[in-house]
Every structure is written in C-alpha cells, then in structure tokens.
Design an enzyme around this catalytic site. Structure first.
Site, PDB file in Angstrom:
ATOM      1  N   THR A 397      22.668  31.239  44.589  1.00 39.14           N
ATOM      2  CA  THR A 397      23.913  31.379  43.202  1.00 39.14           C
ATOM      3  C   THR A 397      24.429  31.767  43.984  1.00 39.14           C
ATOM      4  O   THR A 397      24.854  32.570  45.137  1.00 39.14           O
ATOM      5  CB  THR A 397      22.883  32.307  42.017  1.00 39.14           C
ATOM      6  OG1 THR A 397      21.689  31.311  41.002  1.00 39.14           O
ATOM      7  CG2 THR A 397      24.186  32.631  40.646  1.00 39.14           C
ATOM      8  N   ASP A 437      14.868  24.896  36.459  1.00 36.92           N
ATOM      9  CA  ASP A 437      14.752  26.658  35.806  1.00 36.92           C
ATOM     10  C   ASP A 437      13.545  26.236  34.039  1.00 36.92           C
ATOM     11  O   ASP A 437      13.330  27.207  33.639  1.00 36.92           O
ATOM     12  CB  ASP A 437      15.681  26.637  35.490  1.00 36.92           C
ATOM     13  CG  ASP A 437      16.173  27.520  36.877  1.00 36.92           C
ATOM     14  OD1 ASP A 437      15.996  27.362  37.370  1.00 36.92           O
ATOM     15  OD2 ASP A 437      17.504  27.871  36.343  1.00 36.92           O
ATOM     16  N   SER A 462      18.210  31.607  31.712  1.00 35.91           N
ATOM     17  CA  SER A 462      19.076  31.297  33.179  1.00 35.91           C
ATOM     18  C   SER A 462      18.954  32.913  33.119  1.00 35.91           C
ATOM     19  O   SER A 462      19.063  33.363  32.373  1.00 35.91           O
ATOM     20  CB  SER A 462      20.769  30.833  33.234  1.00 35.91           C
ATOM     21  OG  SER A 462      20.612  31.324  34.498  1.00 35.91           O
ATOM     22  N   GLY A 484      20.529  35.722  43.105  1.00 35.38           N
ATOM     23  CA  GLY A 484      19.154  35.920  43.262  1.00 35.38           C
ATOM     24  C   GLY A 484      18.362  35.719  42.335  1.00 35.38           C
ATOM     25  O   GLY A 484      16.672  36.782  42.000  1.00 35.38           O
TER      26      GLY A 484
END
Length: 578
Positions: A397, A437, A462, A484
């Site tokens: 990210t 995710d 998220s 992270g």
C-alpha cells in the site's frame, strides 16, 4: 540528487529477507532497510509521499495554486508509475479531505468492489479455502478498481486546477523515463512470481529473466497514453470505454486463473462520500475513514482506551507503555475482526465501537501488569452477535499527507493489495488483487456467517487508516497514515500516540520502533526496547518476536504556525514544502 539518494538507500537493503515468515505468513512487500530521519518544515504548503518523484509532482501542483486534493491526484498518478508494486489507478483508496473554507471533513471511499458474478464460495475449493498465491495471481483476484472514480469525485468537489493539468507530471515522467529505484528492484527480485504474466515480465525484466537493474531508465508509453486519454475525457474511458474493455479482457482472458469481471461491473462502479468516524483523544479530536475501512474505528478505539492510563508515567521504549499499546490493540482488533465490513451489506456499529463509555469499559479489561486474552465486546448493546474469520490482508500500500496554502488537508491511503497486485499489467498499469481481502471462508468453524465474506458488489474490509487530528478549536493538528496490511492500524496509532501523548517530533515518532500485535505474538523492531525491557515484556506474558516491520508512515504535524513533515525511514519517500 535523487540518483544519489537511491544508491544510499541501496546500501541499506537487506539481502537476507524472504517472502515467508517462520510462522508461514505471507510477507508480500518485504522490508528493505532504513535510512536517516527524513523531515522538512514549511510555512505555506507541504506534501509527504512514498517517492521523491510523487512528492515533487505534488509540490509542483501546490506551487501553481492547486488544492491539497489536486496535489494528491498528481501524486497518485506518479506513484502508479514509479511505485507500481504498492498502489495505482488499477487499485482502490480511502481519502480524508478537509475543506478549510467550510470547516468540514469529507471521507471519500474508492474501495474496490466484487464482481456481480461471484458467490460466497468464490475462494473455496472442495470445501476448503484456496491457498493465497493460488488465488492471487491472475484475473481471479481482481476487484473493480475504484481510484479513478474516487479521484474524479474528490476533484469535482475539492479541486481548484483543471483536471487535465494534474496529469502532466506523470505523463512527462512516463514518456521521459525514470531511474529504477533500489526498492523497486529489490521487490521485483524477491517477491514470489512477479514475472508470472508476459506483460509485466516484459516491462520489468530483461531478456535474461532478471529484473532490470537499479538506475535503468524505465519508460512507460502505454501508461502515458492511458493518462492522456483520462486527462482529456475524465474517468469515463476507464469504466465504460476502451480501457474498461482492456481490463475485462485481461481479467477474463487470463490463461491460468481467469476472473468473472464484466463491463457492467466497471460501468456501475460508484465512489462514495461517507461520514468520517471521529472521537476524542486527550485534548484532540481524531477522525478516520469509516467502514468498509476498519482503520478509523480500530485506531480510534486504541487511542480511546489508552487515554484512560497515566501515559505521562511511561517512557517510549518501556515495557509498560509497549504492554498497554499491545493490549489496547488486541482488544480493538477483536472488535474489528468481528464487526467491521461493508456497511452497505452488513450492519456495522461504527459509532458504538468508539463511544467513550464503551471504550472506558474495554480499558478496564487491560491489566497494566499482565497480558490478557482479548475477545470481542458488545458495543453498547449491539444486538447482532457475529464471529470472525481470517482474511489474508497484506502490506502492499502507499500513504500520502498533504496540506495546501489555503489550509486544506488530505490524508490518503491507496493500495493494489499485495506486491505487484495480480501481476496483470493493462495499458501501462497493474491491476489489484483486492478480492483476497475478503475472508476466504463464508462461515466460521461454528457455521456462523462471517461479516467480511465475499458477496456480489461488496467492498472488502480494509485496514487502510488515513487519519486527521484536529485541535479543540477545529484547526488541523496532524495528518498521518501508513501502508502495512492489518499492521497499518498499529503503525498509525503508535505514531499518533508518540507524537501527541509523548511529545516526540513527528519525524522521530515515525522513525521510532514499530510494534505489531497480531494475536498469536507481539512483533517488535529489534532496536525498540533494551534487553531489560524485552525481558519485562516477556515476563508480562507476551510472546515477543523481534523483526523489521515494513511501514511507510507519512505525516504532517501542524504546530507553532508551521508545517512539520516526516517520511518513513523504512521506504524511499520524502517530505517537501515551501
């Protein structure tokens, strides 16, 4: 200057890193060493991003009178080129945008969505969840990208310069080329199966099959052409035109792992404006992104619990403060894992999770001298009890923080999920793998539905945690965030805690040792505590693992009439301003 910076970073890189931790957890964007503290001070405006090229583009836009949102757009377009492993227009993002003229904070949701053709067993095979790398490479893992629609929406509301002008720095860099950085080279060399598909292999690798070397001038005419089209026509071609057609063809035509995305999925994508989640910490007011980001509620819950302890008594680097931080993190994550998901599909007790009375109750569960098991609470009588299941959210990210000359601020976290995303390169940019995710299993061991299970049109949970902190008078105090994976939350909360509660300069707070509480162990960067303090922490009942933690914290502190920027020493970013 930039070339010298790149080679100084190269000297810090570790050659001993690997793609998998001893615990078997995938580490898709590896740590690449640390540099000296990176800070800057300015009076008018400032930009802190993950790459000097992106920071320079943002500074150029700000100097021309652009808004913080304008500068963020220019920076994102450059990051998609120079940091393709981390973010890009083929991914998603969350943006907090503060409008000084309105004294109002807006939260923009550009998170990807699942194609309409998926079902809850999308990641299951013969009753078992698929392996991560088996699922991630190729079209199967690609969610409908949200960045371009989000940026266009934010510009329509908060921009000042013409849309097309914001594309020029990235177009010029794509056509003229840029030097491959040590970090880009290292990640291409060491992450698994980067060259798994022909297009990305031809772009980043030589005929000998090895990654192009540090300093190689990399050009991307396909990306330049894509940007010219988007600059002239807005985001429409990305979602309804030939760019959309190319995305769908790459996803569904992947020879090894095809996905199910359609032109309808792209055409129907909508970026959203949501109400930020906010709360109090000491004498400040923090705000973060609401669900489907879990960042706002979880960072806020940690800070809300910690303020019930005499923080002034404990030093940074002490076992006592580290223990309190870890315990607050584990309690906050227990709630996050149970309740956070896409609020358009699942009822999420967002306000209740950070309510002062509830966090006071949660803080009472923390024993200052002994580690305790963390279980989810019942946020102020939330009736719908759920269970959790793991989702392999991974640390690839990028974060940027920007303040403009008008007093506006942007804190934006942006991602394509794992390193180099799905490995599908389309028209010069990489596609995300954000569908991974979601929880791979739709039900847990007790056969209860998981809040973050995959469903048609749903946005995956998220941990992106763009955060803006205000003084009590409503003025800007701090803009912060990090990459992270799920560790984003701890990185953001730790930096905020050290700066606001312990008075550390923002660049020093960023540089200080990271701490990660991920349930079965406590991860601490090796130089964070002394040997004596490590012993105390373990005596409190923590299983401590010393390891480098790959954050990318970028922040701006507003104090004493000046802007103080800090870029994470663990990455190649920079803070610039005037």
């Amino acid at each position: 200057m930039y070339r010298n910076l790149l080679f100084s970073i190269a000297a810090c890189l570790s050659a001993s890193v690997c793609a998998f931790s001893p615990q078997g957890e995938v580490q898709p964007e590896i740590a690449t060493g640390r540099t000296e503290i990176k800070s800057a001070t300015a009076d008018k405006f400032m930009a802190v991003t993950a790459n000097p090229h992106a920071s320079a583009a943002a500074e150029q836009i700000l100097a021309r009178g652009g808004s913080a949102v304008d500068a963020a757009i220019a920076a994102q377009l450059v990051l998609s080129l120079v940091e393709p492993q981390s973010s890009g227009i083929g991914g998603g993002a969350f943006m907090l945008s503060y409008r000084a003229d309105q004294k109002k904070l807006y939260s923009y949701d550009g998170r990807e969505t699942a194609p309409l053709a998926v079902d809850e067993n999308y990641f299951m095979r013969d009753g078992k969840p698929r392996g991560f790398l088996d699922a991630v490479i190729g079209g199967y893992s690609v969610g409908v990208p949200g960045v371009m629609r989000m940026l266009e929406l934010a510009h329509q509301r908060d921009g000042k310069l013409p849309w097309k002008d914001l594309f020029q720095p990235a177009i010029a860099l794509a056509e003229e080329g840029f030097a491959i950085s040590p970090r880009l080279y290292q990640l291409a060399a060491q992450l698994p199966r980067v060259a798994a598909r022909p297009a990305i292999s031809a772009y980043l690798f030589g005929e000998d099959g090895k990654p192009l070397p540090v300093g190689h001038i990399l050009k991307n005419p396909d990306y330049a052409q894509t940007l010219r089209q988007l600059a002239g026509e807005g985001a429409r071609p990305f979602y309804e035109g030939d760019i959309a057609a190319a995305i769908v063809a790459a996803v569904t035509g992947d020879p090894e792992n095809p996905g199910v995305m359609t032109r309808e999925d792209l055409a129907s994508y909508t970026a959203k404006v949501r109400e930020p989640v906010c709360g109090d910490f000491l004498q400040y007011r923090w705000c973060g992104a609401p669900p489907p980001s879990s960042g706002g509620t979880t960072v806020g819950a940690m800070l809300g619990m910690l303020q019930h302890f005499p923080l002034q008594k404990y030093e940074v680097g002490s076992a006592e403060l580290t223990h309190l931080f870890v315990e607050a993190s584990e309690l906050a994550f227990a709630d996050r894992n149970t309740y956070s998901a896409d609020p358009d599909f699942v009822s999420v007790p967002t306000t209740a999770m950070v309510a002062p009375d509830y966090l006071a109750q949660r803080a009472e569960l923390i024993n200052p001298r002994r580690a305790q098991p963390a279980v989810a609470g019942n946020p102020l009588g939330f009736a719908e009890q759920r269970r959790t299941a793991k989702s392999p959210e991974l640390p690839n990210t990028s974060h940027l923080s920007i303040v403009d000359q008008y007093g506006n601020g942007v804190s934006m976290t942006t991602s394509i999920e794992t390193g180099f995303g799905s490995r599908l390169l389309v028209k010069g940019f990489l596609l995300n793998n954000q569908l991974t995710d979601f929880s791979f299993t739709p039900v847990n061991a007790d056969k209860q539905l998981v809040a973050n299970r995959i469903q048609p049109g749903k946005r995956p949970r998220s941990s992106m945690s763009p955060t803006i902190v205000f003084n009590k008078d409503g003025s800007l105090r701090l803009l912060v965030g990090s990459p992270g994976g799920s560790r984003i939350i701890d990185y953001t909360a730790r930096t905020t805690l050290y700066h606001l509660a312990k008075g550390m300069p923002i660049a020093d707070a960023i540089h200080a040792g990271n701490i990660g509480a991920i349930g079965h162990q406590v991860e601490v960067e090796p130089d964070t505590l002394s040997e004596a303090e490590y012993g105390k922490l373990e005596a409190m009942g923590h299983r401590v693992v010393r390891k480098e933690l790959n954050s990318g914290i970028h922040a701006i502190a507003v104090m004493d009439g000046a802007l103080h920027g800090g870029a994470d020493t663990r990455r190649e970013g920079s803070a610039v301003g005037r």
